[in-house]
Scaffold this motif. Structure first.
Motif, PDB file in Angstrom:
ATOM      1  N   ALA A   5     -79.976  48.587  24.741  1.00 51.38           N
ATOM      2  CA  ALA A   5     -80.730  47.429  25.223  1.00 51.38           C
ATOM      3  C   ALA A   5     -82.062  47.314  24.481  1.00 51.38           C
ATOM      4  N   SER A   6     -82.705  48.447  24.287  1.00 53.34           N
ATOM      5  CA  SER A   6     -84.028  48.427  23.651  1.00 53.34           C
ATOM      6  C   SER A   6     -83.931  47.882  22.221  1.00 53.34           C
ATOM      7  N   PHE A  51     -84.837  40.618  19.050  1.00 57.90           N
ATOM      8  CA  PHE A  51     -85.334  39.358  19.634  1.00 57.90           C
ATOM      9  C   PHE A  51     -86.845  39.216  19.401  1.00 57.90           C
ATOM     10  N   SER A  58     -92.894  34.773  28.568  1.00 58.77           N
ATOM     11  CA  SER A  58     -93.325  35.684  29.633  1.00 58.77           C
ATOM     12  C   SER A  58     -92.433  35.461  30.855  1.00 58.77           C
ATOM     13  N   ILE A  67     -90.502  28.196  28.941  1.00 57.64           N
ATOM     14  CA  ILE A  67     -89.643  29.116  28.177  1.00 57.64           C
ATOM     15  C   ILE A  67     -88.738  28.319  27.232  1.00 57.64           C
ATOM     16  N   LEU A 103     -78.746  33.704  25.871  1.00 59.50           N
ATOM     17  CA  LEU A 103     -79.459  34.896  25.383  1.00 59.50           C
ATOM     18  C   LEU A 103     -80.158  35.638  26.520  1.00 59.50           C
ATOM     19  N   HIS A 139     -80.055  40.365  29.462  1.00 55.00           N
ATOM     20  CA  HIS A 139     -80.552  41.134  30.608  1.00 55.00           C
ATOM     21  C   HIS A 139     -79.406  41.688  31.459  1.00 55.00           C
ATOM     22  N   ILE A 155     -78.086  44.279  30.371  1.00 50.83           N
ATOM     23  CA  ILE A 155     -78.371  45.697  30.110  1.00 50.83           C
ATOM     24  C   ILE A 155     -79.887  45.899  30.046  1.00 50.83           C
ATOM     25  N   LEU A 189     -82.290  45.617  34.961  1.00 47.53           N
ATOM     26  CA  LEU A 189     -82.338  44.148  34.976  1.00 47.53           C
ATOM     27  C   LEU A 189     -81.077  43.582  35.635  1.00 47.53           C
ATOM     28  N   MET A 243     -76.638  34.648  19.073  1.00 45.18           N
ATOM     29  CA  MET A 243     -77.259  35.785  18.364  1.00 45.18           C
ATOM     30  C   MET A 243     -77.316  35.510  16.869  1.00 45.18           C
TER      31      MET A 243
HETATM   32  C1  HEM Z   1     -85.784  34.014  28.275  1.00 48.00           C
HETATM   33  C2  HEM Z   1     -86.949  34.594  28.194  1.00 48.00           C
HETATM   34  C3  HEM Z   1     -87.140  36.088  28.335  1.00 48.00           C
HETATM   35  C4  HEM Z   1     -88.088  36.690  29.083  1.00 48.00           C
HETATM   36  C5  HEM Z   1     -89.171  36.022  29.889  1.00 48.00           C
HETATM   37  C6  HEM Z   1     -87.864  38.116  28.949  1.00 48.00           C
HETATM   38  C7  HEM Z   1     -88.649  39.078  29.545  1.00 48.00           C
HETATM   39  C8  HEM Z   1     -88.360  40.422  29.570  1.00 48.00           C
HETATM   40  C9  HEM Z   1     -89.137  41.418  30.252  1.00 48.00           C
HETATM   41  C10 HEM Z   1     -90.414  41.123  31.033  1.00 48.00           C
HETATM   42  C11 HEM Z   1     -88.521  42.614  30.092  1.00 48.00           C
HETATM   43  C12 HEM Z   1     -88.992  43.968  30.637  1.00 48.00           C
HETATM   44  C13 HEM Z   1     -90.103  44.506  29.749  1.00 48.00           C
HETATM   45  C14 HEM Z   1     -90.782  45.729  30.306  1.00 48.00           C
HETATM   46  O1  HEM Z   1     -90.429  46.201  31.380  1.00 48.00           O
HETATM   47  O2  HEM Z   1     -91.695  46.243  29.642  1.00 48.00           O
HETATM   48  C15 HEM Z   1     -87.349  42.384  29.287  1.00 48.00           C
HETATM   49  C16 HEM Z   1     -86.450  43.353  28.906  1.00 48.00           C
HETATM   50  C17 HEM Z   1     -85.374  43.105  28.083  1.00 48.00           C
HETATM   51  N1  HEM Z   1     -85.099  41.924  27.429  1.00 48.00           N
HETATM   52 FE1  HEM Z   1     -85.896  40.132  27.823  1.00 48.00          FE
HETATM   53  N2  HEM Z   1     -86.799  38.325  28.143  1.00 48.00           N
HETATM   54  C18 HEM Z   1     -86.318  37.117  27.726  1.00 48.00           C
HETATM   55  C19 HEM Z   1     -85.278  36.913  26.839  1.00 48.00           C
HETATM   56  C20 HEM Z   1     -84.580  37.916  26.214  1.00 48.00           C
HETATM   57  C21 HEM Z   1     -83.696  37.730  25.079  1.00 48.00           C
HETATM   58  C22 HEM Z   1     -83.469  36.404  24.372  1.00 48.00           C
HETATM   59  C23 HEM Z   1     -83.175  38.958  24.777  1.00 48.00           C
HETATM   60  C24 HEM Z   1     -82.215  39.345  23.679  1.00 48.00           C
HETATM   61  C25 HEM Z   1     -81.357  38.530  23.128  1.00 48.00           C
HETATM   62  C26 HEM Z   1     -83.732  39.897  25.731  1.00 48.00           C
HETATM   63  C27 HEM Z   1     -83.401  41.219  25.807  1.00 48.00           C
HETATM   64  C28 HEM Z   1     -83.979  42.124  26.679  1.00 48.00           C
HETATM   65  C29 HEM Z   1     -83.475  43.463  26.891  1.00 48.00           C
HETATM   66  C30 HEM Z   1     -82.198  44.036  26.294  1.00 48.00           C
HETATM   67  C31 HEM Z   1     -84.368  44.096  27.756  1.00 48.00           C
HETATM   68  C32 HEM Z   1     -84.317  45.558  28.243  1.00 48.00           C
HETATM   69  C33 HEM Z   1     -85.006  46.408  27.192  1.00 48.00           C
HETATM   70  C34 HEM Z   1     -85.047  47.904  27.509  1.00 48.00           C
HETATM   71  O3  HEM Z   1     -84.488  48.353  28.499  1.00 48.00           O
HETATM   72  O4  HEM Z   1     -85.703  48.610  26.714  1.00 48.00           O
HETATM   73  N3  HEM Z   1     -84.593  39.235  26.556  1.00 48.00           N
HETATM   74  N4  HEM Z   1     -87.285  41.039  28.973  1.00 48.00           N
END
Ligand code: HEM
Ligand SMILES: *[C@@H]1O[C@H](CO)[C@@H](O)[C@H](O)[C@H]1NC(C)=O
Ligand SMILES: *[C@@H]1O[C@H](CO)[C@@H](O)[C@H](O)[C@H]1NC(C)=O
Ligand SMILES: *[C@@H]1O[C@H](CO)[C@@H](O)[C@H](O)[C@H]1NC(C)=O
Length: 320
Positions: free
Chosen positions: A60-61, A67, A163, A171, A188, A192, A194, A236, A297
């Motif tokens: 996931a990371s 992204f 955000s 967004i 996309l 979340h 994973i 998530l 993607m």
């Molecule tokens: C639509 C708007 C999005 C928002 C507002 C958003 C916001 C966030 C936030 C706040 C987190 C947690 C960060 C933390 O705890 O420090 C997160 C995690 C994550 N995001 Fe998003 N995200 C968005 C879109 C995306 C997209 C487009 C992708 C990839 C294609 C993505 C992939 C991920 C993944 C995989 C995690 C987990 C990362 C981990 O566990 O290390 N997100 N996101």
């Protein structure tokens, strides 16, 4: 991808992208390193696999790293550049984005077998795809041939990355600034399915007793986050945290999305107007989700590098 609907949609879409836009985007091809670094796939696969064996979340990371790279100056590995004025220190990335060491290890191996050939931006794109695949998600052929940018853009990261606290419309605007549309936002966001998020990023929903957060989940998140420093994490996708599937969308139907920006796709007034229907579609059709996810993607991976021509970095953390 055995499904013929999928294949058809993908082929048409990639063709349209190439024929319809300025030449720059067509430079990416799946066989870019075929003769110059045939070991590439094996090396990236090997590192992502062992990192995920040690910690499943790393898949996931790495997906998120790609992204956050692509949204700022294009997919150019600008996020990897060290320095306190870099993107790593931007608000959405600091103490949040992970996986830098995995990219370093891949790059070190690649430099010993095919030095100065593979860009860091391509490594990130490939690593993200294996993160998806090894979590149980779809396979896709990553287009390659990106160049690494020469500069980081901290204000670009602060302003361009979405955000979880902002409304769905805003967004959608940030995605459209990089030529991604409302469908791309919904599909996309399915990433979340994973990974994890820190309490600091969803505590707003507990403090204000968000009526669109299911009661028993609210209770358990409340105790998870109580008295902490905001760094505790929740999955998530609370139903199947480490599996890439369509449960993310099913959760939204039962008000079990974690972030405001997740649940908002289904429950906010703007979401009801623009994204709710697609959430329902993906919640009941995982094949359609996988297929559209791959398409989006590839589209995100094509966000062109802005400004200079770029280079092949020797060390992903510094420009040559
Ligand atoms: C639509 C708007 C999005 C928002 C507002 C958003 C916001 C966030 C936030 C706040 C987190 C947690 C960060 C933390 O705890 O420090 C997160 C995690 C994550 N995001 Fe998003 N995200 C968005 C879109 C995306 C997209 C487009 C992708 C990839 C294609 C993505 C992939 C991920 C993944 C995989 C995690 C987990 C990362 C981990 O566990 O290390 N997100 N996101
Ligand atoms: C940084 O990103 C912004 C978009 O958010 C862009 O307008 C600006 O030109 C970029 N700056 C550099 C130095 O690339
Ligand atoms: C978004 O773009 C894709 C092609 O990339 C297209 O199939 C889809 O219909 C578009 N969605 C919207 C809401 O415009
Ligand atoms: C969370 O962890 C980081 C890094 O270890 C630390 O700097 C920060 O103060 C902690 N607390 C919050 C609320 O982020």
């Amino acid at each position: 991808m055995e499904n013929s609907y999928c294949r058809w949609v993908l082929v048409c879409w990639v063709l349209a992208l190439c024929l319809g836009s300025q030449g720059a985007r067509c430079q990416l091809t799946p066989n870019f390193y075929h003769s110059t670094c045939p070991q590439l796939y094996y090396i990236v696969q090997h590192h992502v696999f062992s990192a995920m064996r040690a910690e499943m979340r790393m898949g996931a990371s790495l997906l998120r790293l790609h992204f956050h790279d692509c949204f700022v100056n294009g997919c150019d590995a600008s996020i990897l550049l060290d320095g306190s004025d870099g993107e790593k220190f931007a608000k959405p990335n600091l103490n949040s984005v992970r996986g830098y060491e995995v990219i370093d290890a891949i790059k070190a191996d690649l430099e010993s077998v095919c030095p100065e050939v593979v860009s860091c931006a391509d490594i990130v794109a490939l690593a993200a795809s294996y993160g998806v695949l090894f979590s149980g998600g779809p396979y896709y052929n990553v287009l390659l041939g990106r160049k690494d940018g020469l500069v980081a853009n901290q204000s670009g990261a602060n302003n361009g990355l979405p955000s979880p606290f902002e409304p769905i419309d805003s967004i959608i605007q940030k995605f459209s600034a990089v030529d991604l549309n409302t469908t791309d936002v919904v599909v996309l966001s399915g990433a979340h399915t994973i990974g994890r998020a820190r309490c600091a990023l969803f505590k707003n929903r507990l403090d204000s007793a968000d009526p669109t957060l299911e009661a028993s989940l609210a209770d358990s998140l409340q105790s998870l986050c109580a008295g902490g420093d905001g760094n505790q994490t929740s999955a998530l996708d609370v139903t199947s945290p480490d599996v890439f599937d369509n449960n993310y969308y099913k959760n939204l139907l039962t008000e079990k999305g974690l972030l405001s920006s997740d649940q908002g796709l289904f429950s906010s007034p703007e979401g009801v107007a623009s994204t709710k229907d697609l959430v329902e579609t993906y919640s009941s059709d995982s094949e359609r989700f996988f297929c559209d996810f791959v398409r989006s993607m590839i589209k995100m991976g094509n966000i062109p590098l802005t400004g200079s021509d770029g280079e092949i970095r020797k060390n992903c953390r510094v420009a040559n």
